[in-house]
Scaffold this motif. Structure first.
Motif, PDB file in Angstrom:
ATOM      1  N   GLN A 263       0.924  -1.370   0.016  1.00  0.00           N
ATOM      2  CA  GLN A 263       0.005  -0.019   0.048  1.00  0.00           C
ATOM      3  C   GLN A 263       0.915   1.294   0.047  1.00  0.00           C
ATOM      4  O   GLN A 263       0.581   2.142  -0.493  1.00  0.00           O
ATOM      5  N   ASN A 264       2.028   1.329   0.805  1.00  0.00           N
ATOM      6  CA  ASN A 264       2.860   2.516   0.773  1.00  0.00           C
ATOM      7  C   ASN A 264       3.615   2.726  -0.492  1.00  0.00           C
ATOM      8  O   ASN A 264       3.852   3.798  -0.862  1.00  0.00           O
ATOM      9  N   SER A 265       3.805   1.566  -1.214  1.00  0.00           N
ATOM     10  CA  SER A 265       4.576   1.445  -2.472  1.00  0.00           C
ATOM     11  C   SER A 265       3.853   2.309  -3.531  1.00  0.00           C
ATOM     12  O   SER A 265       4.137   3.183  -4.353  1.00  0.00           O
ATOM     13  N   VAL A 266       2.433   1.526  -3.500  1.00  0.00           N
ATOM     14  CA  VAL A 266       1.284   2.179  -4.431  1.00  0.00           C
ATOM     15  C   VAL A 266       1.238   3.647  -4.212  1.00  0.00           C
ATOM     16  O   VAL A 266       0.978   4.667  -5.035  1.00  0.00           O
ATOM     17  N   ARG A 267       1.237   4.052  -2.705  1.00  0.00           N
ATOM     18  CA  ARG A 267       0.977   5.638  -2.321  1.00  0.00           C
ATOM     19  C   ARG A 267       1.980   6.372  -3.079  1.00  0.00           C
ATOM     20  O   ARG A 267       1.906   7.676  -3.267  1.00  0.00           O
ATOM     21  N   VAL A 268       3.317   5.939  -3.230  1.00  0.00           N
ATOM     22  CA  VAL A 268       4.538   6.627  -3.551  1.00  0.00           C
ATOM     23  C   VAL A 268       4.132   7.035  -5.119  1.00  0.00           C
ATOM     24  O   VAL A 268       4.585   7.845  -5.705  1.00  0.00           O
ATOM     25  N   ARG A 269       3.583   5.959  -5.612  1.00  0.00           N
ATOM     26  CA  ARG A 269       3.478   6.261  -7.294  1.00  0.00           C
ATOM     27  C   ARG A 269       2.078   6.953  -7.619  1.00  0.00           C
ATOM     28  O   ARG A 269       1.603   7.313  -8.602  1.00  0.00           O
ATOM     29  N   MET A 270       1.421   7.300  -6.359  1.00  0.00           N
ATOM     30  CA  MET A 270       0.173   8.194  -6.628  1.00  0.00           C
ATOM     31  C   MET A 270       0.606   9.500  -6.660  1.00  0.00           C
ATOM     32  O   MET A 270       1.383  10.107  -5.898  1.00  0.00           O
ATOM     33  N   ILE A 271       0.282  10.244  -7.641  1.00  0.00           N
ATOM     34  CA  ILE A 271       0.523  11.874  -7.934  1.00  0.00           C
ATOM     35  C   ILE A 271      -0.924  12.401  -8.283  1.00  0.00           C
ATOM     36  O   ILE A 271      -1.900  11.815  -8.709  1.00  0.00           O
ATOM     37  N   PRO A 272      -0.822  13.808  -8.008  1.00  0.00           N
ATOM     38  CA  PRO A 272      -1.817  14.746  -8.536  1.00  0.00           C
ATOM     39  C   PRO A 272      -2.147  14.790  -9.893  1.00  0.00           C
ATOM     40  O   PRO A 272      -1.019  14.451 -10.727  1.00  0.00           O
ATOM     41  N   THR A 449     -17.501  10.534 -19.694  1.00  0.00           N
ATOM     42  CA  THR A 449     -16.895  10.225 -18.452  1.00  0.00           C
ATOM     43  C   THR A 449     -16.156   8.817 -18.660  1.00  0.00           C
ATOM     44  O   THR A 449     -16.706   7.941 -19.102  1.00  0.00           O
ATOM     45  N   ILE A 450     -14.804   8.917 -18.311  1.00  0.00           N
ATOM     46  CA  ILE A 450     -14.059   7.706 -17.963  1.00  0.00           C
ATOM     47  C   ILE A 450     -13.931   7.147 -16.820  1.00  0.00           C
ATOM     48  O   ILE A 450     -13.645   8.071 -15.939  1.00  0.00           O
ATOM     49  N   SER A 451     -14.369   5.988 -16.352  1.00  0.00           N
ATOM     50  CA  SER A 451     -14.329   5.423 -15.224  1.00  0.00           C
ATOM     51  C   SER A 451     -13.393   4.521 -14.919  1.00  0.00           C
ATOM     52  O   SER A 451     -13.807   3.562 -15.760  1.00  0.00           O
ATOM     53  N   VAL A 452     -12.111   4.647 -14.048  1.00  0.00           N
ATOM     54  CA  VAL A 452     -11.477   3.266 -14.017  1.00  0.00           C
ATOM     55  C   VAL A 452     -10.874   3.245 -12.625  1.00  0.00           C
ATOM     56  O   VAL A 452     -11.274   4.343 -11.726  1.00  0.00           O
ATOM     57  N   SER A 453     -10.188   2.334 -12.204  1.00  0.00           N
ATOM     58  CA  SER A 453      -9.641   2.196 -10.990  1.00  0.00           C
ATOM     59  C   SER A 453      -8.369   3.314 -10.526  1.00  0.00           C
ATOM     60  O   SER A 453      -7.783   3.608 -11.411  1.00  0.00           O
ATOM     61  N   LEU A 454      -8.306   3.606  -9.305  1.00  0.00           N
ATOM     62  CA  LEU A 454      -7.294   4.448  -8.846  1.00  0.00           C
ATOM     63  C   LEU A 454      -5.890   4.130  -9.155  1.00  0.00           C
ATOM     64  O   LEU A 454      -5.089   4.842  -9.370  1.00  0.00           O
ATOM     65  N   SER A 455      -5.804   2.657  -9.203  1.00  0.00           N
ATOM     66  CA  SER A 455      -4.337   2.144  -9.136  1.00  0.00           C
ATOM     67  C   SER A 455      -4.716   0.824  -9.833  1.00  0.00           C
ATOM     68  O   SER A 455      -5.618  -0.014  -9.767  1.00  0.00           O
ATOM     69  N   ILE A 456      -3.693   0.433 -10.524  1.00  0.00           N
ATOM     70  CA  ILE A 456      -3.699  -0.942 -11.397  1.00  0.00           C
ATOM     71  C   ILE A 456      -2.900  -1.969 -11.042  1.00  0.00           C
ATOM     72  O   ILE A 456      -2.623  -3.069 -11.619  1.00  0.00           O
ATOM     73  N   SER A 457      -2.100  -1.581  -9.982  1.00  0.00           N
ATOM     74  CA  SER A 457      -0.878  -2.823  -9.517  1.00  0.00           C
ATOM     75  C   SER A 457      -1.337  -3.868  -9.148  1.00  0.00           C
ATOM     76  O   SER A 457      -0.907  -5.087  -9.351  1.00  0.00           O
ATOM     77  N   THR A 458      -2.518  -3.813  -8.398  1.00  0.00           N
ATOM     78  CA  THR A 458      -3.327  -5.282  -7.928  1.00  0.00           C
ATOM     79  C   THR A 458      -4.608  -4.820  -8.091  1.00  0.00           C
ATOM     80  O   THR A 458      -5.197  -3.789  -8.251  1.00  0.00           O
ATOM     81  N   GLN A 459      -5.651  -5.887  -8.184  1.00  0.00           N
ATOM     82  CA  GLN A 459      -6.974  -5.899  -8.222  1.00  0.00           C
ATOM     83  C   GLN A 459      -7.551  -6.642  -7.192  1.00  0.00           C
ATOM     84  O   GLN A 459      -6.987  -7.656  -6.924  1.00  0.00           O
ATOM     85  N   GLN A 460      -8.847  -6.056  -6.758  1.00  0.00           N
ATOM     86  CA  GLN A 460      -9.749  -6.934  -5.832  1.00  0.00           C
ATOM     87  C   GLN A 460     -10.605  -7.828  -6.751  1.00  0.00           C
ATOM     88  O   GLN A 460     -11.255  -7.473  -7.604  1.00  0.00           O
ATOM     89  N   LEU A 461     -10.427  -9.237  -6.537  1.00  0.00           N
ATOM     90  CA  LEU A 461     -11.094  -9.878  -7.246  1.00  0.00           C
ATOM     91  C   LEU A 461     -12.147 -10.967  -6.519  1.00  0.00           C
ATOM     92  O   LEU A 461     -11.524 -11.378  -5.453  1.00  0.00           O
ATOM     93  N   LEU A 462     -13.206 -11.349  -6.989  1.00  0.00           N
ATOM     94  CA  LEU A 462     -14.074 -12.388  -6.648  1.00  0.00           C
ATOM     95  C   LEU A 462     -13.740 -13.409  -7.380  1.00  0.00           C
ATOM     96  O   LEU A 462     -13.610 -13.773  -8.596  1.00  0.00           O
ATOM     97  N   LEU A 463     -13.280 -14.886  -6.605  1.00  0.00           N
ATOM     98  CA  LEU A 463     -12.937 -15.759  -7.332  1.00  0.00           C
ATOM     99  C   LEU A 463     -14.139 -16.773  -7.225  1.00  0.00           C
ATOM    100  O   LEU A 463     -14.757 -16.993  -6.173  1.00  0.00           O
ATOM    101  N   VAL A 464     -14.635 -17.268  -8.413  1.00  0.00           N
ATOM    102  CA  VAL A 464     -15.805 -18.632  -8.441  1.00  0.00           C
ATOM    103  C   VAL A 464     -15.083 -19.655  -9.202  1.00  0.00           C
ATOM    104  O   VAL A 464     -14.320 -19.575 -10.072  1.00  0.00           O
ATOM    105  N   GLU A 465     -16.100 -20.508  -9.238  1.00  0.00           N
ATOM    106  CA  GLU A 465     -15.773 -21.756  -9.933  1.00  0.00           C
ATOM    107  C   GLU A 465     -17.096 -21.883 -11.016  1.00  0.00           C
ATOM    108  O   GLU A 465     -18.301 -21.809 -10.496  1.00  0.00           O
ATOM    109  N   ALA A 466     -16.857 -22.313 -12.247  1.00  0.00           N
ATOM    110  CA  ALA A 466     -17.892 -22.758 -13.281  1.00  0.00           C
ATOM    111  C   ALA A 466     -17.240 -23.670 -14.050  1.00  0.00           C
ATOM    112  O   ALA A 466     -16.323 -23.518 -14.820  1.00  0.00           O
ATOM    113  N   GLY A 467     -18.291 -24.717 -14.378  1.00  0.00           N
ATOM    114  CA  GLY A 467     -17.790 -25.833 -15.412  1.00  0.00           C
ATOM    115  C   GLY A 467     -16.505 -26.331 -14.954  1.00  0.00           C
ATOM    116  O   GLY A 467     -15.665 -26.848 -16.027  1.00  0.00           O
ATOM    117  N   GLY A 468     -16.255 -26.513 -13.474  1.00  0.00           N
ATOM    118  CA  GLY A 468     -14.830 -27.152 -13.284  1.00  0.00           C
ATOM    119  C   GLY A 468     -13.521 -26.327 -13.414  1.00  0.00           C
ATOM    120  O   GLY A 468     -12.549 -26.640 -13.154  1.00  0.00           O
TER     121      GLY A 468
END
Length: 735
Positions: A263-272, A449-468
């Motif tokens: 989180q601190n590493s990502v914060r370093v790459r955050m710029i105005p 309007t363009i809507s994207v994530s504030l950061s792309i280093s990692t993503q919060q994901l929901l993992l599911v199973e379907a069809g094996g």
């Protein structure tokens, strides 16, 4: 040979760029130059101009020094006044900033200094004075304030920061794999416990035989063997328990520290946003001048911080949107006056951050979208037939402007006409797992309007199973998770729908959309009316339900490129490794929705089921995991309880203050306020002290359980032992 010290020029170059960029953003920001913020903005411009004057003198750029001095004189006129800078003052200040950049570029290249006397005279005229001799100016730059002096900065290579984020992301993935190993160790410990238990049962059964043969020497080896196995099983079981406890604690502590590092590493790459979008005002005014148009350009939200990689990726798309707004949207002054508008067109760049999402909008009060022209071009280019164009909804027509090569411009210029710019907007949004929305403004104009994530280093994901197979879905597009019987489906317009929060949502099996085999219901489920596990996804204004075989987990992970096709039409956006060696494909929600619309496969037709009587018992579920709280909610609601959710203890306290509840089920480890703190606060307040509380957590140590019980918890359920029946049994016992 250059008369300037090159090392000083390099230092001054970075300093001047920062000051000029900030002054431009203040001049262009309607919020900064109006109301209570105006005096602060004027003061900051004066301070930066004064600093530029002194720095220009120090490096030997006398003309830059003179221009900065004139800027002070001009802007200083408004320091004591309540009036805002007029349009002419803003324009000539922008010209002065451009001239300073030209002077520095010439000095670095060793060229002759450009003639900027016209700019200097224009500033003097705007300031109401003749060219003032710079020699009368103060000999030094303004001293920094105490706050500025206390702030220290370190120039770091961006590539080093990117590498730090990449490595910390990989560490998070390794920790996730380690948690899987800990789970297997826990399973081994349980098997050792089971073996020891079975052995003790066998010893009890064999006790009469051993006593009967106590004096039999032939039975002695058997007795010794049994005692040896007893000691070893007891030792193995103890070591396994201690190892699991130590591994769990180490993994938890390591995750906390690596998460903080990441989180601190990502914060370093955050710029105005200012650092990327701050200079667009000059471009907009230049385009307007070339096209004979007058523009009032304003920017809001330049102070918003986002990942440098995200902002850099959006630079070209936003530039194209601004160019398009001036070229296509804003009319010439005579056209605007004829339509009852002011002669100057309004263009706005709005930047906003909501939660983990960055929203960048370009608005204008120009012609708006000519839907008929777009329909005509779509027909002419073969994208739509006349019947399809006539039947297409407005949003579908609007989205056509983002197709590569699509343009309604009658001529190709250096600004527009090739149909390339807007396609870049859509492609970039897709690459960043974002979306683009086009909206007609009232009474006229257009908003994109363009809507994207504030950061792309990692993503919060929901993992599911379907069809094996395992799949990941970005959680920002997951509205909720729910469980329902197949019979809960209804048919509407030939489409199977499920009621979600009182509204019908069309549903389909994920395995059908991905052309995978459909898995049978789990053992023990009613094959005639099985349970469905449904993930409700939101994309734009569309909500769909995806039926999956199993909800696996919710986690933050670094999505890796698998070499598969990327873009708007691709179903996959990469993959993440799992603990069992498999790779979970991360699905592209936009492409999935398109597949959903085009698919003819649907779940089995529903059948009617009698409505269950709704219980008046109200339960507050508190958990920061989307997966956990959604599953608890669906289980409890399926059994007749009314459920409200909260993402942490702080939100739970707010809801407890507004509404009444019969039971609280809470996690322990949560941001802002954890479960223990929530329980402690509840017991201190007379309105909530009697509400029973169930602690549902992965923290299974005796210390945590004893602390929870000592604070007043009514039950403590360990998540690894959690199942639906245990939760329901505990809830019913308490209520």
């Amino acid at each position: 040979m250059s008369q300037y010290d090159r090392s000083l020029l390099e230092i001054f170059s970075a300093e001047q760029a920062e000051h000029i960029q900030r002054v431009r953003s203040l001049l262009d920001s309607n919020a900064a130059m109006a109301g209570e913020a105006r005096p602060g903005a004027i003061e900051e411009i004066l301070r930066r101009a004064h600093t530029l004057k002194g720095a220009g003198r120090a490096v030997g750029l006398k003309t830059t020094e003179q221009l900065a001095h004139q800027m002070e004189a001009l802007v200083g006129r408004f320091e004591k006044s309540s009036a805002a800078l007029d349009e002419n003052s803003i324009a000539v200040t922008h010209r002065a900033l451009d001239a300073m950049e030209d002077i520095l570029a010439a000095a670095i290249a060793g060229r002759a200094e450009p003639n900027v006397s016209a700019v200097y005279d224009a500033m003097g005229a705007a300031a109401g004075s003749s060219a003032s001799p710079v020699e009368a100016a103060e000999p030094e730059a303004a001293a920094p304030s105490a706050a500025q002096a206390a702030t220290e900065y370190l120039r770091v290579d961006a590539a080093n920061v990117d590498e730090l984020i990449r490595v910390s992301s990989q560490l998070l993935a390794l920790i996730t794999a380690g948690e899987g190993e800990a789970s297997r160790q826990e399973d081994a410990a349980q098997r050792a416990e089971s073996a020891a238990s079975e052995y003790r049962a066998m010893r009890r059964a064999a006790a009469p035989f051993l006593r009967a043969h106590a004096d039999d020497l032939e039975a002695e080896p058997l007795r010794e063997c049994l005692e040896f196995v007893d000691r070893e099983l007891h030792a193995i079981s103890g070591v396994a328990r201690a190892s699991v406890a130590a591994q769990t604690q180490r993994t938890w502590e390591l995750r906390q520290r690596v998460t903080r590092l990441h989180q601190n590493s990502v914060r370093v790459r955050m710029i105005p946003a200012e650092s990327v979008f701050g200079a667009f005002g000059t471009m907009v005014r230049q385009i307007a001048q070339e096209e004979g148009k007058r523009i009032d350009f304003r920017v809001e939200g330049l102070e918003v911080q986002a990942d440098r990689v995200v902002l850099q990726a959006l630079k070209d798309p936003v530039m194209h949107l601004l160019r398009n707004a001036v070229s296509h949207g804003i009319e010439t002054p005579p056209e605007r006056i004829a339509r009852g508008k002011s002669s100057a067109g309004n263009v706005r760049l709005l930047i906003d951050a909501q939660g983990s999402r960055l929203h960048v909008s370009v608005e204008d009060d120009g012609r708006g979208l000519d839907s008929q022209a777009v329909r005509g071009e779509a027909i002419a280019s073969g994208l739509l037939t006349e019947d399809e164009a006539a039947a297409a909804p407005p949003q579908q027509i609007a989205n056509l402007i983002f197709r590569s090569g699509f343009s309604t411009s009658g001529a190709v210029t250096n600004i527009s006409g090739r149909g390339v710019g807007l396609s870049i907007v859509k492609e970039t949004a897709d690459r960043l797992h974002g979306e683009v929305e086009v909206r007609q403004r009232e009474p006229f104009g257009l908003s994109v309007t363009i809507s994207v994530s504030l950061s792309i280093s990692t993503q919060q994901l929901l993992l599911v199973e379907a069809g094996g197979s395992a799949f990941g879905m970005p959680t920002q597009f997951v509205r909720e998770l729910t469980r329902a019987r197949l019979s809960a489906l209804r048919m509407a317009g030939g489409q199977a729908v499920l009621m979600v929060n009182g509204k019908p949502a069309p549903v389909a099996r994920l395995s059908d959309l991905l052309e995978l085999p459909t898995s049978p219901p789990p053992p023990g489920d009613d094959v005639r009316d099985p349970w469905m596990r449904v993930a409700c996804l939101v994309w734009g204004e569309q909500t769909i339900g995806l039926i999956v075989d199993r909800f696996v987990d919710e986690r933050e992970a670094m999505v890796k490129d698998l070499g598969l096709p990327r873009g708007a039409s691709s179903l996959t956006a990469g993959g993440i490794p799992l603990e069992d060696g498999r790779v979970a494909l991360v699905l592209n929600p936009g492409a999935l929705l398109n597949r959903f619309r085009a698919s003819s496969k649907r779940p089995l037709p529903p059948r009617e089921e009698p409505q269950k009587e709704i219980s008046t018992r109200r339960i507050l579920v508190v958990d920061d995991s989307l997966t956990t709280r959604s599953l608890e909610k669906s289980i409890l609601e399926a059994n007749g309880f009314q459920v409200t959710i909260a993402v942490d203890g702080a939100e739970a306290l707010e809801k407890l203050g507004r509404d009444s509840f019969d039971l609280v089920i809470t996690d322990v480890v949560m941001p802002r306020m954890d479960g223990m703190q929530l329980l402690e606060q509840m017991k201190k307040q007379s309105a909530t002290e009697r509400i029973p509380v169930i602690m549902l957590t992965s923290m299974e140590s005796q210390e945590h359980q004893q602390r929870g019980m000592s604070l007043g918890a009514d039950a403590y359920i360990v998540k690894r032992k959690f199942d639906q029946q245990e939760l329901l049994r505990t809830v019913r016992q308490i209520l």
